[in-house]
Write a protein that holds these residues in place. Structure first.
Motif, short mmCIF file in Angstrom:
data_model
loop_
_atom_site.label_atom_id
_atom_site.label_comp_id
_atom_site.label_asym_id
_atom_site.label_seq_id
_atom_site.Cartn_x
_atom_site.Cartn_y
_atom_site.Cartn_z
N SER A 112 0.82 -1.20 0.00
CA SER A 112 0.00 0.00 0.00
C SER A 112 0.85 1.26 0.00
CB SER A 112 -0.94 0.00 1.21
OG SER A 112 -0.18 0.00 2.40
N GLU A 113 2.13 1.11 0.26
CA GLU A 113 3.02 2.27 0.23
C GLU A 113 3.29 2.69 -1.20
OE1 GLU A 113 6.60 1.00 2.09
OE2 GLU A 113 5.84 1.35 4.10
N GLY A 114 3.44 3.99 -1.40
CA GLY A 114 3.83 4.46 -2.71
C GLY A 114 5.33 4.37 -2.87
N ILE A 115 5.81 4.85 -3.98
CA ILE A 115 7.25 4.86 -4.21
C ILE A 115 7.95 5.67 -3.13
CG2 ILE A 115 9.04 5.70 -5.79
CD1 ILE A 115 7.27 4.89 -8.08
N GLU A 116 7.25 6.69 -2.59
CA GLU A 116 7.85 7.52 -1.56
C GLU A 116 8.29 6.66 -0.38
OE1 GLU A 116 4.42 8.12 -2.45
OE2 GLU A 116 5.12 9.27 -4.14
N GLY A 117 7.54 5.64 -0.05
CA GLY A 117 7.87 4.77 1.06
C GLY A 117 9.11 3.93 0.80
N LEU A 118 9.54 3.85 -0.43
CA LEU A 118 10.69 3.05 -0.81
C LEU A 118 11.95 3.89 -1.01
CD1 LEU A 118 8.98 0.69 -3.41
CD2 LEU A 118 9.62 0.14 -1.07
N ASP A 119 11.84 5.19 -0.81
CA ASP A 119 12.98 6.08 -1.04
C ASP A 119 14.19 5.76 -0.18
OD1 ASP A 119 11.79 7.50 -3.06
OD2 ASP A 119 11.11 9.13 -1.77
N GLU A 120 13.95 5.25 1.04
CA GLU A 120 15.06 4.98 1.94
C GLU A 120 15.80 3.69 1.61
OE1 GLU A 120 12.39 6.70 4.56
OE2 GLU A 120 13.36 8.01 3.14
N ILE A 121 15.19 2.80 0.87
CA ILE A 121 15.80 1.52 0.55
C ILE A 121 16.92 1.72 -0.48
CG2 ILE A 121 14.17 0.91 -1.28
CD1 ILE A 121 14.23 -1.97 -0.24
N SER A 122 18.03 1.04 -0.27
CA SER A 122 19.16 1.20 -1.19
C SER A 122 18.87 0.51 -2.52
CB SER A 122 20.43 0.60 -0.57
OG SER A 122 20.36 -0.81 -0.55
N PHE A 123 19.61 0.90 -3.52
CA PHE A 123 19.47 0.28 -4.83
C PHE A 123 19.73 -1.23 -4.74
CE2 PHE A 123 21.44 -1.29 -8.73
CZ PHE A 123 20.44 -0.99 -9.64
N GLU A 124 20.79 -1.59 -4.01
CA GLU A 124 21.17 -3.00 -3.89
C GLU A 124 20.08 -3.81 -3.17
OE1 GLU A 124 24.62 -0.53 -4.69
OE2 GLU A 124 23.12 -0.39 -3.10
N SER A 125 19.52 -3.24 -2.11
CA SER A 125 18.45 -3.92 -1.39
C SER A 125 17.21 -4.06 -2.28
CB SER A 125 18.08 -3.16 -0.12
OG SER A 125 19.14 -3.18 0.79
N SER A 126 16.92 -3.03 -3.05
CA SER A 126 15.79 -3.08 -3.98
C SER A 126 15.97 -4.19 -5.00
CB SER A 126 15.63 -1.74 -4.72
OG SER A 126 15.33 -0.71 -3.83
N MET A 127 17.18 -4.29 -5.53
CA MET A 127 17.45 -5.33 -6.53
C MET A 127 17.35 -6.73 -5.92
SD MET A 127 17.79 -4.15 -9.55
CE MET A 127 18.50 -5.58 -10.33
N GLU A 128 17.87 -6.89 -4.70
CA GLU A 128 17.79 -8.19 -4.03
C GLU A 128 16.34 -8.60 -3.81
OE1 GLU A 128 20.11 -8.40 -0.45
OE2 GLU A 128 21.94 -7.77 -1.49
N GLU A 129 15.54 -7.65 -3.32
CA GLU A 129 14.13 -7.95 -3.08
C GLU A 129 13.42 -8.25 -4.40
OE1 GLU A 129 10.04 -6.19 -1.10
OE2 GLU A 129 11.92 -5.11 -0.74
N LEU A 130 13.74 -7.49 -5.42
CA LEU A 130 13.13 -7.70 -6.72
C LEU A 130 13.45 -9.10 -7.25
CD1 LEU A 130 11.40 -6.30 -8.83
CD2 LEU A 130 13.45 -5.25 -9.75
N GLU A 131 14.70 -9.52 -7.12
CA GLU A 131 15.10 -10.86 -7.55
C GLU A 131 14.35 -11.93 -6.77
OE1 GLU A 131 19.35 -10.94 -7.20
OE2 GLU A 131 19.62 -9.54 -8.87
N SER A 132 14.18 -11.71 -5.47
CA SER A 132 13.45 -12.65 -4.62
C SER A 132 11.98 -12.75 -5.06
CB SER A 132 13.54 -12.19 -3.17
OG SER A 132 12.70 -12.96 -2.35
#
Length: 86
Positions: A8-28
């Motif tokens: 339910s969070e928008g992209i704004e809620g993801l601003d603090e997450i690092s690029f690397e963490s985003s990629m890891e989660e995306l791969e998962s």
């Protein structure tokens, strides 16, 4: 579904997450979707989260690209110049 917590969070809620963490989660998330053992609602929630993460990654890459600077030595002084992608 745990992954649905942040859907339910928008992209704004993801601003603090690092690029690397985003990629890891995306791969998962991709791995979970590829297994095909989720309900339709779970798959849609994970897909939505993945799309948000992909947008965040794209924004972070674009921002980094704009910030890249090349140091150029000019008359014994270092000068920064904006990187121009050819």
């Amino acid at each position: 579904m745990e992954e649905g917590k942040n859907d339910s969070e928008g992209i704004e809620g993801l601003d603090e997450i690092s690029f690397e963490s985003s990629m890891e989660e995306l791969e998962s998330l991709v791995e979970k979707l590829e297994k095909g053992q989720l309900t339709l609602d779970e798959s849609l929630g994970i897909f939505e989260r993945g799309m948000k993460l992909a947008r965040v990654c794209n924004q972070k890459l674009s921002k980094a690209e704009r910030k890249i600077e090349v140091l150029i030595e000019e008359n014994g002084r270092l000068k920064t110049e904006t990187f121009i992608d050819e």
